[in-house]
Motif scaffolding. Structure first.
Motif, PDB file in Angstrom:
ATOM      1  N   TYR A 183      41.399  34.399  37.859  1.00 24.79           N
ATOM      2  CA  TYR A 183      42.059  35.545  38.838  1.00 24.79           C
ATOM      3  C   TYR A 183      41.487  36.721  38.669  1.00 24.79           C
ATOM      4  O   TYR A 183      41.423  37.207  39.881  1.00 24.79           O
ATOM      5  CB  TYR A 183      43.632  35.553  38.339  1.00 24.79           C
ATOM      6  CG  TYR A 183      43.943  36.610  38.770  1.00 24.79           C
ATOM      7  CD1 TYR A 183      44.464  36.699  40.091  1.00 24.79           C
ATOM      8  CD2 TYR A 183      44.341  37.671  38.143  1.00 24.79           C
ATOM      9  CE1 TYR A 183      45.160  37.650  40.591  1.00 24.79           C
ATOM     10  CE2 TYR A 183      45.181  38.749  38.726  1.00 24.79           C
ATOM     11  CZ  TYR A 183      45.550  38.630  40.005  1.00 24.79           C
ATOM     12  OH  TYR A 183      45.986  39.896  40.458  1.00 24.79           O
ATOM     13  N   GLN A 184      40.886  37.410  37.543  1.00 20.12           N
ATOM     14  CA  GLN A 184      40.830  38.822  37.624  1.00 20.12           C
ATOM     15  C   GLN A 184      39.186  38.847  38.539  1.00 20.12           C
ATOM     16  O   GLN A 184      39.174  39.818  39.154  1.00 20.12           O
ATOM     17  CB  GLN A 184      40.360  39.272  36.199  1.00 20.12           C
ATOM     18  CG  GLN A 184      40.040  40.673  35.944  1.00 20.12           C
ATOM     19  CD  GLN A 184      41.158  41.520  36.591  1.00 20.12           C
ATOM     20  OE1 GLN A 184      42.545  41.336  35.975  1.00 20.12           O
ATOM     21  NE2 GLN A 184      41.131  42.519  37.500  1.00 20.12           N
ATOM     22  N   GLN A 185      38.593  37.881  38.326  1.00 12.73           N
ATOM     23  CA  GLN A 185      37.191  37.810  39.108  1.00 12.73           C
ATOM     24  C   GLN A 185      37.632  37.891  40.611  1.00 12.73           C
ATOM     25  O   GLN A 185      36.952  38.689  41.395  1.00 12.73           O
ATOM     26  CB  GLN A 185      36.304  36.689  38.820  1.00 12.73           C
ATOM     27  CG  GLN A 185      35.086  36.436  39.555  1.00 12.73           C
ATOM     28  CD  GLN A 185      34.231  35.373  39.208  1.00 12.73           C
ATOM     29  OE1 GLN A 185      34.763  34.609  38.236  1.00 12.73           O
ATOM     30  NE2 GLN A 185      33.233  35.128  39.811  1.00 12.73           N
ATOM     31  N   ARG A 186      38.411  36.931  40.993  1.00 10.08           N
ATOM     32  CA  ARG A 186      38.416  36.956  42.542  1.00 10.08           C
ATOM     33  C   ARG A 186      39.378  38.073  42.855  1.00 10.08           C
ATOM     34  O   ARG A 186      39.253  38.544  43.926  1.00 10.08           O
ATOM     35  CB  ARG A 186      39.264  35.791  42.686  1.00 10.08           C
ATOM     36  CG  ARG A 186      38.381  34.461  42.554  1.00 10.08           C
ATOM     37  CD  ARG A 186      38.894  33.246  43.461  1.00 10.08           C
ATOM     38  NE  ARG A 186      40.348  33.051  43.141  1.00 10.08           N
ATOM     39  CZ  ARG A 186      40.682  32.324  41.928  1.00 10.08           C
ATOM     40  NH1 ARG A 186      39.749  31.866  41.122  1.00 10.08           N
ATOM     41  NH2 ARG A 186      42.041  31.884  41.934  1.00 10.08           N
ATOM     42  N   ARG A 187      40.326  38.634  42.096  1.00  8.92           N
ATOM     43  CA  ARG A 187      41.026  40.012  42.551  1.00  8.92           C
ATOM     44  C   ARG A 187      40.094  41.048  42.655  1.00  8.92           C
ATOM     45  O   ARG A 187      40.255  41.926  43.774  1.00  8.92           O
ATOM     46  CB  ARG A 187      42.070  40.249  41.338  1.00  8.92           C
ATOM     47  CG  ARG A 187      43.007  41.433  41.749  1.00  8.92           C
ATOM     48  CD  ARG A 187      43.692  41.846  40.695  1.00  8.92           C
ATOM     49  NE  ARG A 187      44.532  43.002  41.218  1.00  8.92           N
ATOM     50  CZ  ARG A 187      43.875  44.190  41.071  1.00  8.92           C
ATOM     51  NH1 ARG A 187      42.606  44.600  40.724  1.00  8.92           N
ATOM     52  NH2 ARG A 187      44.664  45.328  41.683  1.00  8.92           N
ATOM     53  N   ASP A 188      38.979  41.425  41.750  1.00 11.11           N
ATOM     54  CA  ASP A 188      38.011  42.255  41.912  1.00 11.11           C
ATOM     55  C   ASP A 188      37.181  42.197  43.586  1.00 11.11           C
ATOM     56  O   ASP A 188      37.254  43.128  44.027  1.00 11.11           O
ATOM     57  CB  ASP A 188      37.401  42.456  40.805  1.00 11.11           C
ATOM     58  CG  ASP A 188      37.895  42.726  39.547  1.00 11.11           C
ATOM     59  OD1 ASP A 188      39.109  43.375  39.786  1.00 11.11           O
ATOM     60  OD2 ASP A 188      37.292  42.413  38.490  1.00 11.11           O
TER      61      ASP A 188
END
Length: 228
Positions: A183-188
């Motif tokens: 999630y954090q990767q795609r959110r960035d």
């Protein structure tokens, strides 16, 4: 009704008319005889539709039945046209192929993005969550590029960015195996794209300014449920 079928069959056997052979073929199709349907169908799709209408005995046509009809038709009829690839995949329940063919064969990013998104949210994609997420983001990013080709559609593109993040919170945080990292990767990535959308807009009035501020990435939900 049965008497009418008998009279029609007797007329066909008598061969009193030059159209008796055509009527015979029609009668066999109406009775759902697969051989007759296969002889007259000019394409795999005609074969499937004819079997859907006349060849089944159950009152309700199941999804598995449709997939089976399609498989049989593809084995007996001519190969489908390239622009029919999506329809074939959908009817055979090959969802990954359907998403990919939407943009490789039809160049239809709207359908590719929305189908991938629906399948991802429902956890219906038959492969790893990481691959499913990547394919979904790839389709949606390309659709966003199409939206941004029009100056009047930037807010729609911004809403898609927000939807991506909000959905991924629910999807990824419920999956303990790598969910937070994914999630954090795609959110960035999405926040960066949202910044790009906002930064390319011109401010011509106070109202336009308020709309722009509302679309800023700071309104996107963060991993911990807070704003950044």
């Amino acid at each position: 009704l049965q008497d009418r079928w008998v009279r029609l069959e007797n007329l066909i056997r008598s061969k009193r008319s030059p159209i008796c052979s055509q009527v015979d073929a029609l009668l066999r199709i109406l009775k759902g005889q697969e051989e007759a349907i296969g002889e007259r169908a000019q394409s795999w799709s005609q074969n499937v539709v004819a079997r859907m209408m006349f060849g089944r005995t159950e009152a309700v046509l199941g999804v598995a039945d449709l997939a089976s009809y399609t498989e049989d038709a593809l084995n007996t009829q001519l190969a489908p046209e390239p622009d029919e690839a999506v329809l074939v995949d959908l009817m055979r329940l090959e969802m990954q192929g359907a998403v990919q063919h939407f943009f490789t064969q039809l160049h239809d990013w709207w359908s590719a993005a929305h189908l991938a998104d629906v399948l991802y949210r429902g956890n219906y994609l038959p492969f790893s969550l990481q691959f499913a997420a990547d394919m979904r983001c790839f389709a949606l990013r390309n659709y966003l590029d199409i939206l941004l080709a029009s100056n009047s559609m930037w807010e729609v593109a911004s809403c898609y960015c927000k939807g991506l993040v909000d959905c991924d919170v629910a999807m990824d945080l419920s999956n303990k195996e790598g969910g937070n990292t994914r999630y954090q990767q795609r959110r960035d990535e999405v926040v960066h794209y949202a910044n790009y959308i906002v930064s390319r807009q011109q401010i011509k009035s106070d109202r336009a300014c308020r709309r722009l501020v509302h679309a800023c990435p700071e309104h996107l939900t963060s991993l911990g449920g807070e704003s950044t």
